[in-house]
Design a protein around this motif. Structure first.
Motif, PDB file in Angstrom:
ATOM      1  N   TYR A 168       5.303  60.704 -22.349  1.00 20.30           N
ATOM      2  CA  TYR A 168       4.286  61.474 -21.755  1.00 20.30           C
ATOM      3  C   TYR A 168       3.299  61.900 -22.982  1.00 20.30           C
ATOM      4  CZ  TYR A 168       2.239  66.163 -20.775  1.00 20.30           C
ATOM      5  OH  TYR A 168       1.557  67.354 -20.492  1.00 20.30           O
ATOM      6  N   LEU A 169       3.807  62.052 -24.367  1.00 23.24           N
ATOM      7  CA  LEU A 169       3.018  62.293 -25.276  1.00 23.24           C
ATOM      8  C   LEU A 169       2.295  60.976 -25.566  1.00 23.24           C
ATOM      9  CD1 LEU A 169       5.873  63.794 -27.682  1.00 23.24           C
ATOM     10  CD2 LEU A 169       4.043  65.054 -26.582  1.00 23.24           C
ATOM     11  N   LEU A 170       2.675  59.774 -25.240  1.00 24.69           N
ATOM     12  CA  LEU A 170       1.728  58.731 -25.766  1.00 24.69           C
ATOM     13  C   LEU A 170       0.685  58.769 -24.580  1.00 24.69           C
ATOM     14  CD1 LEU A 170       4.365  55.884 -26.806  1.00 24.69           C
ATOM     15  CD2 LEU A 170       2.649  57.457 -28.187  1.00 24.69           C
ATOM     16  N   SER A 171       1.022  58.822 -23.177  1.00 28.41           N
ATOM     17  CA  SER A 171       0.204  58.466 -22.145  1.00 28.41           C
ATOM     18  C   SER A 171      -1.020  59.474 -22.297  1.00 28.41           C
ATOM     19  CB  SER A 171       0.975  58.696 -20.733  1.00 28.41           C
ATOM     20  OG  SER A 171       1.650  59.906 -20.637  1.00 28.41           O
ATOM     21  N   LYS A 172      -0.555  60.776 -22.598  1.00 28.61           N
ATOM     22  CA  LYS A 172      -1.429  62.063 -22.258  1.00 28.61           C
ATOM     23  C   LYS A 172      -2.433  62.071 -23.972  1.00 28.61           C
ATOM     24  CE  LYS A 172      -0.975  63.367 -18.442  1.00 28.61           C
ATOM     25  NZ  LYS A 172      -1.708  63.604 -17.262  1.00 28.61           N
ATOM     26  N   GLU A 173      -2.133  60.953 -24.524  1.00 27.14           N
ATOM     27  CA  GLU A 173      -2.565  60.935 -26.143  1.00 27.14           C
ATOM     28  C   GLU A 173      -2.293  62.200 -26.735  1.00 27.14           C
ATOM     29  OE1 GLU A 173      -6.637  59.625 -25.817  1.00 27.14           O
ATOM     30  OE2 GLU A 173      -6.201  57.662 -25.021  1.00 27.14           O
ATOM     31  N   LEU A 174      -1.216  62.801 -26.525  1.00 32.82           N
ATOM     32  CA  LEU A 174      -1.106  63.822 -27.376  1.00 32.82           C
ATOM     33  C   LEU A 174      -0.494  63.509 -28.765  1.00 32.82           C
ATOM     34  CD1 LEU A 174       0.941  66.401 -24.632  1.00 32.82           C
ATOM     35  CD2 LEU A 174      -1.610  66.422 -25.446  1.00 32.82           C
ATOM     36  N   TYR A 175      -0.187  62.416 -28.808  1.00 28.84           N
ATOM     37  CA  TYR A 175       0.314  61.604 -30.213  1.00 28.84           C
ATOM     38  C   TYR A 175      -0.274  60.398 -30.100  1.00 28.84           C
ATOM     39  CZ  TYR A 175       2.913  59.769 -34.055  1.00 28.84           C
ATOM     40  OH  TYR A 175       3.177  59.256 -35.016  1.00 28.84           O
ATOM     41  N   VAL A 176      -1.186  59.966 -31.081  1.00 28.94           N
ATOM     42  CA  VAL A 176      -1.953  58.803 -31.130  1.00 28.94           C
ATOM     43  C   VAL A 176      -1.281  57.978 -32.268  1.00 28.94           C
ATOM     44  CG1 VAL A 176      -4.052  57.743 -31.562  1.00 28.94           C
ATOM     45  CG2 VAL A 176      -3.891  59.857 -30.402  1.00 28.94           C
ATOM     46  N   ILE A 177      -0.742  56.542 -31.925  1.00 32.75           N
ATOM     47  CA  ILE A 177      -0.404  55.644 -33.009  1.00 32.75           C
ATOM     48  C   ILE A 177      -1.492  55.283 -33.689  1.00 32.75           C
ATOM     49  CG2 ILE A 177       1.073  53.685 -33.310  1.00 32.75           C
ATOM     50  CD1 ILE A 177       2.368  54.216 -30.498  1.00 32.75           C
ATOM     51  N   ASN A 178      -1.246  55.478 -35.042  1.00 29.45           N
ATOM     52  CA  ASN A 178      -2.227  54.886 -36.123  1.00 29.45           C
ATOM     53  C   ASN A 178      -1.365  54.361 -37.445  1.00 29.45           C
ATOM     54  OD1 ASN A 178      -1.414  57.161 -37.042  1.00 29.45           O
ATOM     55  ND2 ASN A 178      -3.403  58.500 -36.804  1.00 29.45           N
TER      56      ASN A 178
END
Length: 252
Positions: free
Chosen positions: A82-92
């Motif tokens: 959910y965090l990754l799909s909603k881009e609440l957390y962006v992997i950088n």
């Protein structure tokens, strides 16, 4: 800190009517309730059980009755998706840095954790041993103080017997002194009575001697020279008759 705030608020609202009185009563019940007087539970010596290094076992036990065994894992996976799909957390790049730091941290914990834990346990055991030694010394000191106090109480109980003995000794001394004085008075009275008796005997003897001398003097003074010659002649005659009688008895 919260109790101090409640006390300060209650003191400030004492004059504000029923509301202030209610807060004061609440603050009093906060510190006098049975919960505040209950003994504190002992602190745990070791930490609670965890899974995967960071997740507490209590979380899994809480979700097991409602979600089953796979519930916590599905909850964690769904939350991450959910965090990754909603881009609440962006992997950088910071994510890779954090993963690298986490891996290094896990390696260090796995590599040096037991030795550091053993060293910390050793220091803790030394502290506990010192604290126990201080506790034992304090217990021994208090035990000795209790024994000394019991001994002093025993001495205090025996002090009454000592005072009774001293009172008896003083009473005996007073009785001895009284009897000595009574004996001294008796001797003095007897001595004076003996003196009076001796004085009366002396007077009586002197009176008798005086009476005898007076009678003898008067008798001698009443004898005439003629009576004296007759008396002497009669005595001579009596002596001669006595001598003849003695000679006759001797010859027979």
């Amino acid at each position: 800190m919260l109790s101090r705030l409640v006390f300060a608020s209650a003191n400030a609202l004492k004059g504000s009517g029923p509301l202030g009185a209610g807060l004061v009563q609440a603050s009093r019940s906060l510190h006098t309730s049975s919960q505040s007087l209950a003994p504190l539970p002992p602190l745990p010596e070791t930490g609670g059980k965890v899974r995967h290094g960071i997740f507490p076992e209590e979380l899994f036990q809480l979700l097991y009755p409602k979600t089953g065994v796979t519930g916590p894992y599905m909850l964690g996976t769904g939350l991450l998706v959910y965090l990754l799909s909603k881009e609440l957390y962006v992997i950088n790049h910071e994510t890779f840095v954090a993963a690298s730091i986490g891996a290094v941290f896990i390696y260090v914990v796995k590599k040096f954790g037991p030795s550091v834990a053993a060293y910390a346990d050793k220091i803790n055991e030394e502290k506990v041993a010192k604290a126990q030694e201080v506790k034992d010394q304090a217990i021994a000191s208090y035990t000795q103080d209790i024994e000394d106090e019991k001994k002093e109480q025993w001495r205090v109980e025996g002090r009454s017997m000592l005072f009774d003995a001293k009172r008896n000794n003083v009473a005996m001394l007073l009785e001895t002194n009284y009897r000595e004085r009574l004996h001294m008075v008796t001797n003095e009275v007897k001595r004076r009575l003996d003196y009076q008796i001796a004085l009366q005997d002396l007077h009586r003897r002197m009176e008798q001697e005086h009476m005898v001398n007076w009678v003898e003097k008067n008798v001698i003074g009443s004898i005439t020279p003629q009576q004296e010659k007759q008396s002497i002649a009669k005595c001579i005659t009596d002596l001669k008759a006595l001598a003849k009688a003695t000679q006759v008895k001797a010859t027979t």
